[in-house]
Scaffold this active site. Sequence first.
Site, PDB file in Angstrom:
ATOM      1  CE  LYS A 187     -12.197  -0.852  -9.889  1.00 44.44           C
ATOM      2  NZ  LYS A 187     -11.104  -1.578  -9.226  1.00 44.44           N
TER       3      LYS A 187
ATOM      4  CB  ILE B 210     -17.787  -3.207  -0.065  1.00 44.63           C
ATOM      5  CG1 ILE B 210     -18.057  -4.182  -1.225  1.00 44.63           C
ATOM      6  CG2 ILE B 210     -17.180  -3.925   1.143  1.00 44.63           C
ATOM      7  CD1 ILE B 210     -19.018  -5.295  -0.945  1.00 44.63           C
TER       8      ILE B 210
ATOM      9  CG  ASN C 181      -8.036  -4.343  -2.885  1.00 48.21           C
ATOM     10  OD1 ASN C 181      -9.264  -4.451  -2.940  1.00 48.21           O
ATOM     11  ND2 ASN C 181      -7.436  -3.444  -2.111  1.00 48.21           N
TER      12      ASN C 181
ATOM     13  CG  ASP D 280      -2.201   0.801   1.061  1.00 46.45           C
ATOM     14  OD1 ASP D 280      -3.285   0.197   1.067  1.00 46.45           O
ATOM     15  OD2 ASP D 280      -2.125   2.040   0.901  1.00 46.45           O
TER      16      ASP D 280
ATOM     17  CE1 TYR E 295     -13.508   2.185  -9.241  1.00 45.21           C
ATOM     18  CE2 TYR E 295     -15.880   2.143  -9.516  1.00 45.21           C
ATOM     19  CZ  TYR E 295     -14.736   1.676  -8.892  1.00 45.21           C
ATOM     20  OH  TYR E 295     -14.826   0.701  -7.927  1.00 45.21           O
TER      21      TYR E 295
END
Length: 247
Positions: free
Chosen positions: A156, A185, A86, A36, A152
């Site tokens: 994706k 989420i 991720n 990260d 985005y």
Amino acid sequence: MQLAGRVALVTGAGGGIGRATARLFADRGARVIATDIDEAGLTETADGYGDAMVACPADATSADDAARAVALAGERFGALHLLVNNVGGSRPGKTVTDFALDEWDFWIRLNLTSTFLMCRAAIPAIAAAGGGAIVNVASGAGVTGMGRNPAYVAAKGGVISLTRSLAIDHAAQGIRANAIAPGPILTPLMKRNRSEPEIAFMSKLSLAGRLGKPEEIASTAAFLCSDDGAYVNGELINVGGGRGGPI
Ligand SMILES: NC(=O)c1ccc[n+]([C@@H]2O[C@H](COP(=O)([O-])OP(=O)(O)OC[C@H]3O[C@@H](n4cnc5c(N)ncnc54)[C@H](O)[C@@H]3O)[C@@H](O)[C@H]2O)c1
């Protein structure tokens, strides 16, 4: 302990879905390189995992950092078998006509190019270890679209297509590649991008009556990376609680 003996690299592991994934993989027996740009977040993720998890500050959009993270897996754990791409994110609010080119490039790089860079660095190592699995965290937005978030959505969608390409090109090396399309989420990203009333609204639209938990994406990634998922390749799994209507 379905991931015992496996070495995993998880990007964006300093919070949210990435943190839950790094921890669940370690809980299931894997040794984990957690990467990260948020060093404090990474330290928190790795807290309590001892030698089973190594925190590796790294920018997923940097080719040099990708290579360094993969090399660290070899140095610390002797191999690499699993990669979870991720890293990603967005800031909704603009249509294509409002986008500056450098903004467009930023979101494409964060969501799509990062996946390419990590795969390019990791695939030779995974192949050398005798094979393994890649999981790309896409989004329901890449399947159905989403208002005022075109970079985005495009990125994706690209991640989903790239996943199919990876599956075809690297099956012969024993590498499976699958994508997950999370629905809403409850993570720091969600809290940054959506107000409480919007989150309440989205909860009502889900058949589950609530937003998803990061652990519910992590468990899908763990399944795809385990031998239980051995015959799943080039697929997209939607994990969205069941949509009661358009979100
Ligand atoms: N939360 C949701 O509702 C949702 C829905 C669909 C898809 N997703 C996808 O799931 C993934 C994780 O989302 P989240 O909600 O956990 O996000 P988050 O913002 O809560 O966590 C993302 C993590 O990535 C890190 N990061 C950001 N840029 C980075 C970079 N360049 N290099 C390395 N690390 C970087 C951040 O520091 C953070 O720790 C993303 O790809 C996101 O698009 C999330």
